[in-house]
Write a protein that holds these residues in place. Sequence first.
Motif, PDB file in Angstrom:
ATOM      1  N   ASP A   1       0.848  -1.188   0.000  1.00 34.46           N
ATOM      2  CA  ASP A   1       0.000   0.000   0.000  1.00 34.46           C
ATOM      3  C   ASP A   1       0.888   1.245   0.000  1.00 34.46           C
ATOM      4  O   ASP A   1       2.117   1.173   0.100  1.00 34.46           O
ATOM      5  CB  ASP A   1      -0.969  -0.006   1.189  1.00 34.46           C
ATOM      6  CG  ASP A   1      -0.268  -0.001   2.544  1.00 34.46           C
ATOM      7  OD1 ASP A   1       0.874   0.503   2.635  1.00 34.46           O
ATOM      8  OD2 ASP A   1      -0.863  -0.493   3.523  1.00 34.46           O
ATOM      9  N   GLU A   2       0.263   2.413  -0.114  1.00 38.69           N
ATOM     10  CA  GLU A   2       1.025   3.655  -0.268  1.00 38.69           C
ATOM     11  C   GLU A   2       1.964   3.904   0.903  1.00 38.69           C
ATOM     12  O   GLU A   2       3.120   4.329   0.719  1.00 38.69           O
ATOM     13  CB  GLU A   2       0.052   4.835  -0.420  1.00 38.69           C
ATOM     14  CG  GLU A   2       0.754   6.153  -0.715  1.00 38.69           C
ATOM     15  CD  GLU A   2      -0.254   7.274  -0.942  1.00 38.69           C
ATOM     16  OE1 GLU A   2       0.179   8.450  -0.958  1.00 38.69           O
ATOM     17  OE2 GLU A   2      -1.454   6.989  -1.102  1.00 38.69           O
ATOM     18  N   ARG A   3       1.497   3.619   2.113  1.00 32.78           N
ATOM     19  CA  ARG A   3       2.321   3.864   3.296  1.00 32.78           C
ATOM     20  C   ARG A   3       3.555   2.959   3.294  1.00 32.78           C
ATOM     21  O   ARG A   3       4.691   3.425   3.473  1.00 32.78           O
ATOM     22  CB  ARG A   3       1.502   3.630   4.568  1.00 32.78           C
ATOM     23  CG  ARG A   3       2.297   3.883   5.865  1.00 32.78           C
ATOM     24  CD  ARG A   3       1.449   3.579   7.089  1.00 32.78           C
ATOM     25  NE  ARG A   3       1.146   2.161   7.188  1.00 32.78           N
ATOM     26  CZ  ARG A   3       1.953   1.259   7.775  1.00 32.78           C
ATOM     27  NH1 ARG A   3       3.108   1.653   8.297  1.00 32.78           N
ATOM     28  NH2 ARG A   3       1.602  -0.008   7.842  1.00 32.78           N
ATOM     29  N   ASP A   4       3.341   1.648   3.090  1.00 31.55           N
ATOM     30  CA  ASP A   4       4.469   0.717   3.110  1.00 31.55           C
ATOM     31  C   ASP A   4       5.414   0.936   1.937  1.00 31.55           C
ATOM     32  O   ASP A   4       6.626   0.757   2.067  1.00 31.55           O
ATOM     33  CB  ASP A   4       3.961  -0.731   3.110  1.00 31.55           C
ATOM     34  CG  ASP A   4       3.401  -1.147   4.464  1.00 31.55           C
ATOM     35  OD1 ASP A   4       3.740  -0.477   5.466  1.00 31.55           O
ATOM     36  OD2 ASP A   4       2.653  -2.135   4.528  1.00 31.55           O
TER      37      ASP A   4
ATOM     38  N   LYS B   1       6.107   3.779   0.598  1.00 32.04           N
ATOM     39  CA  LYS B   1       6.926   4.940   0.939  1.00 32.04           C
ATOM     40  C   LYS B   1       8.010   4.561   1.944  1.00 32.04           C
ATOM     41  O   LYS B   1       9.165   4.994   1.826  1.00 32.04           O
ATOM     42  CB  LYS B   1       6.042   6.042   1.516  1.00 32.04           C
ATOM     43  CG  LYS B   1       6.784   7.339   1.792  1.00 32.04           C
ATOM     44  CD  LYS B   1       5.839   8.425   2.273  1.00 32.04           C
ATOM     45  CE  LYS B   1       6.594   9.729   2.539  1.00 32.04           C
ATOM     46  NZ  LYS B   1       5.668  10.798   2.993  1.00 32.04           N
ATOM     47  N   VAL B   2       7.638   3.729   2.938  1.00 31.60           N
ATOM     48  CA  VAL B   2       8.629   3.261   3.919  1.00 31.60           C
ATOM     49  C   VAL B   2       9.718   2.457   3.218  1.00 31.60           C
ATOM     50  O   VAL B   2      10.917   2.638   3.468  1.00 31.60           O
ATOM     51  CB  VAL B   2       7.947   2.414   5.016  1.00 31.60           C
ATOM     52  CG1 VAL B   2       8.993   1.737   5.888  1.00 31.60           C
ATOM     53  CG2 VAL B   2       7.029   3.282   5.866  1.00 31.60           C
TER      54      VAL B   2
END
Length: 268
Positions: A170-173, A175-176
């Motif tokens: 997903d977008e959060r992971d 980016k991480v």
Amino acid sequence: MPTICAVETQTPNAPDLVLDLLQAGDRSLSGRALCRAGALLGHRETTMRVALTRLLAARKIRRESRGSYLLHHPGATLLGELKAWSREASDEVAWQGDWVAVHDAGVPRSDKTSWRRHHLALSLRGFAPLAAGLRIRPCNRAGGLRAERQRLADLGLSKQARVFLLSGLDERDAKVAAGLWPTKALADGYRHLSQALAQHRRLLPRLPEEQALRETLLLGRTAMGRLARDPMLPAEMMAPRQRDKLVMEVRRYDEAGHALWSRWMEGA
């Protein structure tokens, strides 16, 4: 740690020095020549002889004739890994956003030697921790997942580890994951090292022979170690300019150092 042109270097131990010299020369070397080279780095003849005996017992080197030695498995050294890295760099493929992942939560820590080899394999292949027991890298090397799995195994990854393709973050992971590598620090480090290599290469003709020999080995080894551990990130994550400049400068420096050492070894 000797500092050369503002770059900290590390003196290799006797076994590593033997392996590097045999790999760099691509030919057999006499025990006398290897001991003479060891003396430049502060290793006594007895230390070098013990290293040769242990490397023979470990089947890392072999005798070609009486008193001459060859690598048993060319490529199983820092220089060998760099050569493999250089071949892969030229075959880098476009990144599709997928990741090669390694799950190693079940790998036993009791065998410290195996655990160190496991971690070294991950380091040399540019993996970074996304979560506890999960390390990843972009899937942008030639051969994809299958080739990566084989290279990790060759380098000593534990058989208990699981290697698989990770996609659909997903977008959060995502980016991480993209921020796991210190790209600015890597680029700055490569710029600094490129400048040091160029500066020292210009100094070589004016240095005393033994100093030039010692420093080309130490600085060259440091540069090759950095490149061998380069994560080879795709352009979407890190501009390749500084890495490419370092590769070019390492090749120039290696040519100069190789010529210097070849002339000296012929007199051994």
